[in-house]
Design an enzyme around this catalytic site. Structure first.
Site, short mmCIF file in Angstrom:
data_model
loop_
_atom_site.label_atom_id
_atom_site.label_comp_id
_atom_site.label_asym_id
_atom_site.label_seq_id
_atom_site.Cartn_x
_atom_site.Cartn_y
_atom_site.Cartn_z
N ALA A 198 0.82 -1.22 0.00
CA ALA A 198 0.00 0.00 0.00
C ALA A 198 0.85 1.26 0.00
O ALA A 198 2.08 1.22 0.10
CB ALA A 198 -0.94 -0.02 1.20
N HIS A 199 0.17 2.39 -0.06
CA HIS A 199 0.85 3.69 -0.19
C HIS A 199 1.75 3.99 1.00
O HIS A 199 1.49 3.63 2.13
CB HIS A 199 -0.16 4.82 -0.42
CG HIS A 199 -1.15 5.02 0.70
ND1 HIS A 199 -2.40 5.50 0.48
CD2 HIS A 199 -1.08 4.80 2.03
CE1 HIS A 199 -3.05 5.59 1.62
NE2 HIS A 199 -2.27 5.16 2.57
#
Length: 345
Positions: free
Chosen positions: A248-249
């Site tokens: 994820a980011h």
């Protein structure tokens, strides 16, 4: 971090009064309505021409620290801003920021009338581009790299030398090092899962950072590596990521991290050098995993892991502790049958 112009277009400047109208915010008296804002940034990185947002002071702090020109805040937090920062008062700062950011910044996209490989693309020698590949403006691809059929390389992306990009790969907002392998069907640098709840339903929060894959990283098939929300998602030199893995980011992976299939790494995790994760390992958000950690397959990690340890289970804990608890639980649930004192009667 500044917005990277290779991947994003600045739509401003916008006057403070314009932004207040766009997001239906209240601007208190005493602040210049003609203040020009050109971009947006997180609180700790914002400068005088940036718009930021704040849900409230950080834990243990009585004030809000930022160098932003303006900040979206709740009414009760406006007095906590530095004196030179203009407050835009709203009920849901994070959700409103989505609309404000969209007025200031947009991701560069493909020109619908441009050729599949525009003239601005820079290709070194011996680059092989498969059938059906679409490449955006200002892309750079290094010597000896192969791009598989039907892949999409977004504007501004840089790919190093001797890389192998499989078929149907999508790459946006990314910087790719040398000798990187990305197998078929994977997506690098697309939007992460940033969602702000509101009274009328969840709102997507813009993701304005980058994805960086350093040298000799390998990504399996059907993986997703999201770009950062503002900063970067980084995979260090020699990371090896198996099929069906989500990163994820804002995650930061060190050197030589190995993640087996179906791994799920939530946002803003930090993983140290030479960590090894078995299949189906999941990490909660904002977790730190120290160097040389080993995590057993199927584990759910909900707290940070010190360097050099082996963990397993759900929720994950030190491996020896988890195994002892598993043995004790098994004995409690399935006790051994007692031998009859009457010799089998």
């Amino acid at each position: 971090m500044m917005i990277d112009p290779r991947f994003y277009r600045l739509l401003g400047p916008k006057r403070l009064r314009e932004l207040a109208q766009i997001v239906k915010a209240e601007l208190p008296a005493g602040f210049d309505p003609d203040l020009a804002l050109t971009s947006c940034a997180p609180l700790d990185k914002a400068q005088a021409g940036d718009l930021a947002f704040c849900q409230g002071p950080a834990k243990g702090k009585s004030t809000i620290e930022t160098g932003a020109g303006a900040c979206l805040v709740r009414a009760e937090h406006a007095v906590l801003l530095p004196s030179g920062v203009a407050p835009l008062i709203v009920k849901e700062p994070r959700a409103v920021f989505a609309a404000a950011a969209a007025a200031l910044v947009a991701r560069r996209d493909f020109d619908p009338i441009a050729p599949a490989v525009p003239a601005s693309v820079r290709l070194e020698t011996d680059v092989v581009i498969g059938r059906g590949v679409v490449i955006g403006e200002d892309v750079e691809i290094g010597h000896g790299t192969t791009i598989g059929p039907n892949s999409v390389i977004g504007p501004g992306v840089a790919i190093g030398r001797n890389c192998r990009i499989g078929a149907n790969v999508v790459i946006y907002c990314a910087l790719i090092g040398d000798r990187v392998t990305i197998s078929s069907g994977s997506v690098i640098g697309e939007v992460g899962f940033g969602v702000a709840p509101t009274a009328s339903g969840p709102v997507d929060v813009p993701q304005l950072g980058r994805a960086i894959l350093q040298d000799e990283v390998s990504i399996g098939s059907l993986c997703a590596v999201d770009r950062g929300a503002f900063g970067d998602t980084v995979l260090g030199i020699g990371c090896k990521i198996d099929n069906f893995t989500q990163i994820a980011h804002n995650c930061q992976l060190g050197l030589g991290v190995v993640i087996a299939a179906f791994g799920g790494i939530s946002g803003s995790c930090e993983i140290g050098d030479n960590v090894m994760m078995g299949g189906r390992v999941g990490l909660g958000d904002h977790i730190r995993v120290g160097e040389r950690v080993v995590i057993a397959a199927g584990s759910g990690v909900l707290e940070s892991v010190p360097a050099g340890q082996a963990w397993g289970g759900y929720p994950a804990k030190p491996l020896r502790q988890w195994m002892r608890e598993s043995v004790v639980l098994k004995r409690l649930v399935n006790p051994k049958p007692q031998t009859s004192l009457k010799g089998g009667e």
